[in-house]
Design a protein around this motif. Structure first.
Motif, PDB file in Angstrom:
ATOM      1  N   GLY A  99     -11.182  -1.376   3.757  1.00 40.19           N
ATOM      2  CA  GLY A  99     -10.645  -0.807   2.520  1.00 40.19           C
ATOM      3  C   GLY A  99      -9.136  -0.968   2.497  1.00 40.19           C
ATOM      4  O   GLY A  99      -8.492  -0.975   3.557  1.00 40.19           O
ATOM      5  N   TYR A 100      -8.559  -1.077   1.299  1.00 41.78           N
ATOM      6  CA  TYR A 100      -7.111  -1.272   1.205  1.00 41.78           C
ATOM      7  C   TYR A 100      -6.596  -0.948  -0.189  1.00 41.78           C
ATOM      8  O   TYR A 100      -7.357  -0.917  -1.150  1.00 41.78           O
ATOM      9  N   TRP A 101      -5.314  -0.683  -0.246  1.00 46.27           N
ATOM     10  CA  TRP A 101      -4.581  -0.652  -1.506  1.00 46.27           C
ATOM     11  C   TRP A 101      -3.192  -1.217  -1.240  1.00 46.27           C
ATOM     12  O   TRP A 101      -2.724  -1.231  -0.098  1.00 46.27           O
ATOM     13  N   THR A 102      -2.548  -1.701  -2.299  1.00 42.06           N
ATOM     14  CA  THR A 102      -1.234  -2.337  -2.171  1.00 42.06           C
ATOM     15  C   THR A 102      -0.264  -1.693  -3.148  1.00 42.06           C
ATOM     16  O   THR A 102      -0.597  -1.481  -4.315  1.00 42.06           O
ATOM     17  N   ALA A 103       0.937  -1.406  -2.664  1.00 42.65           N
ATOM     18  CA  ALA A 103       1.978  -0.841  -3.530  1.00 42.65           C
ATOM     19  C   ALA A 103       2.323  -1.831  -4.636  1.00 42.65           C
ATOM     20  O   ALA A 103       2.359  -3.055  -4.417  1.00 42.65           O
ATOM     21  N   LYS A 104       2.566  -1.315  -5.809  1.00 38.10           N
ATOM     22  CA  LYS A 104       2.805  -2.141  -7.000  1.00 38.10           C
ATOM     23  C   LYS A 104       3.891  -3.198  -6.763  1.00 38.10           C
ATOM     24  O   LYS A 104       3.735  -4.357  -7.135  1.00 38.10           O
ATOM     25  N   GLU A 105       4.983  -2.808  -6.135  1.00 37.38           N
ATOM     26  CA  GLU A 105       6.118  -3.707  -5.938  1.00 37.38           C
ATOM     27  C   GLU A 105       5.816  -4.834  -4.959  1.00 37.38           C
ATOM     28  O   GLU A 105       6.556  -5.814  -4.885  1.00 37.38           O
ATOM     29  N   GLN A 106       4.746  -4.696  -4.189  1.00 42.41           N
ATOM     30  CA  GLN A 106       4.428  -5.678  -3.140  1.00 42.41           C
ATOM     31  C   GLN A 106       3.285  -6.617  -3.534  1.00 42.41           C
ATOM     32  O   GLN A 106       2.941  -7.510  -2.760  1.00 42.41           O
ATOM     33  N   ARG A 107       2.704  -6.421  -4.683  1.00 41.70           N
ATOM     34  CA  ARG A 107       1.571  -7.241  -5.106  1.00 41.70           C
ATOM     35  C   ARG A 107       2.012  -8.660  -5.467  1.00 41.70           C
ATOM     36  O   ARG A 107       3.144  -8.888  -5.874  1.00 41.70           O
ATOM     37  N   GLY A 108       1.080  -9.600  -5.305  1.00 43.12           N
ATOM     38  CA  GLY A 108       1.331 -10.983  -5.686  1.00 43.12           C
ATOM     39  C   GLY A 108       2.087 -11.800  -4.656  1.00 43.12           C
ATOM     40  O   GLY A 108       2.483 -12.928  -4.935  1.00 43.12           O
ATOM     41  N   ARG A 109       2.264 -11.276  -3.460  1.00 39.60           N
ATOM     42  CA  ARG A 109       3.016 -11.984  -2.418  1.00 39.60           C
ATOM     43  C   ARG A 109       2.126 -12.481  -1.279  1.00 39.60           C
ATOM     44  O   ARG A 109       2.625 -13.058  -0.323  1.00 39.60           O
ATOM     45  N   GLY A 110       0.826 -12.181  -1.362  1.00 33.85           N
ATOM     46  CA  GLY A 110      -0.085 -12.597  -0.304  1.00 33.85           C
ATOM     47  C   GLY A 110      -0.098 -11.676   0.903  1.00 33.85           C
ATOM     48  O   GLY A 110      -0.765 -11.967   1.898  1.00 33.85           O
ATOM     49  N   TYR A 111       0.622 -10.571   0.830  1.00 32.86           N
ATOM     50  CA  TYR A 111       0.698  -9.650   1.969  1.00 32.86           C
ATOM     51  C   TYR A 111      -0.667  -9.037   2.309  1.00 32.86           C
ATOM     52  O   TYR A 111      -1.017  -8.912   3.478  1.00 32.86           O
ATOM     53  N   THR A 112      -1.419  -8.631   1.294  1.00 35.88           N
ATOM     54  CA  THR A 112      -2.675  -7.940   1.556  1.00 35.88           C
ATOM     55  C   THR A 112      -3.697  -8.884   2.184  1.00 35.88           C
ATOM     56  O   THR A 112      -4.432  -8.497   3.094  1.00 35.88           O
ATOM     57  N   VAL A 113      -3.726 -10.125   1.750  1.00 36.94           N
ATOM     58  CA  VAL A 113      -4.612 -11.116   2.366  1.00 36.94           C
ATOM     59  C   VAL A 113      -4.199 -11.339   3.821  1.00 36.94           C
ATOM     60  O   VAL A 113      -5.041 -11.376   4.726  1.00 36.94           O
ATOM     61  N   GLU A 114      -2.915 -11.469   4.063  1.00 37.10           N
ATOM     62  CA  GLU A 114      -2.404 -11.669   5.426  1.00 37.10           C
ATOM     63  C   GLU A 114      -2.804 -10.506   6.329  1.00 37.10           C
ATOM     64  O   GLU A 114      -3.263 -10.699   7.465  1.00 37.10           O
ATOM     65  N   ALA A 115      -2.658  -9.290   5.831  1.00 38.03           N
ATOM     66  CA  ALA A 115      -3.032  -8.109   6.610  1.00 38.03           C
ATOM     67  C   ALA A 115      -4.543  -8.045   6.811  1.00 38.03           C
ATOM     68  O   ALA A 115      -5.014  -7.723   7.911  1.00 38.03           O
TER      69      ALA A 115
END
Length: 195
Positions: A99-115
């Motif tokens: 499960g995950y969520w991403t802060a609005k300012e950090q979306r679209g950078r590929g960070y969540t996929v990397e994590a």
């Protein structure tokens, strides 16, 4: 279980601590996070403190293995990611849910996929997970895109599976296997061959 820290090229994944509560509180003011997750709305500073405490207890009793996801360069909060449904982690099931969520300012950078790739590899290699699931309310296209880019394969829609805001809703479900990432599994897998 002792808390674990993971690193990727751009990220540091570590257990949340009391000093992270302000950043959690701020990130969860974005209405998209409670819309698609179980995060309370409105989200108070007390909710952030409670989530930090729950995350810390989760490592101790192995009920929730949650990471705060932070940039390595500046230490900014990217989001939260963890393994849930850990009762199935033991043999013979060896399953968990990501499960995950991403802060609005950090979306679209590929960070969540990397994590997500880092947590999946850790789950497969260190915890012996043999099936990692992803669930999201049907319609959560952003979460689905992350799951697909991570390597999850869609398995379908389950009707009325989740209760959100007092209403039963459908969920999408996908799974990731160690073999999807080129990793071995302790248990043999015999996939169904369609005619």
């Amino acid at each position: 279980m002792e808390p674990v820290t993971l690193t990727t090229e751009r990220l540091l994944l570590r257990p949340l601590g009391p000093a992270d509560a302000d950043a959690l509180h701020l990130a969860c003011q974005d209405p998209e996070i409670p819309r698609w997750t179980t995060v309370p709305s409105p989200y108070s500073r007390a909710d952030a403190d409670a989530f930090v405490a729950t995350s810390r207890r989760g490592w101790q009793d192995e009920s929730l293995l949650n990471f705060g996801v932070f940039t390595r360069a500046g230490g900014e909060l990217v989001g939260s990611m963890g393994l849930v449904r850990l009762a199935l982690l033991r043999a013979p099931e060896r399953q968990a849910e990501l499960g995950y969520w991403t802060a609005k300012e950090q979306r679209g950078r590929g960070y969540t996929v990397e994590a997500a790739r880092a947590v999946a590899r850790w789950a497969f290699t260190d915890l012996g997970v043999e099936r990692l699931e992803w669930h999201a309310e049907a319609g959560n296209a952003a979460s689905r895109a992350v799951a697909l880019r991570t390597g999850f394969r869609m398995e379908g829609t389950q009707r009325a599976k989740t209760l959100h805001g007092g209403t039963r809703r459908d969920i999408w479900i996908a799974a990731l296997l160690p073999s999807d990432l080129g990793l071995p599994s302790a248990t043999a897998y015999l996939p169904y061959e369609r005619d």
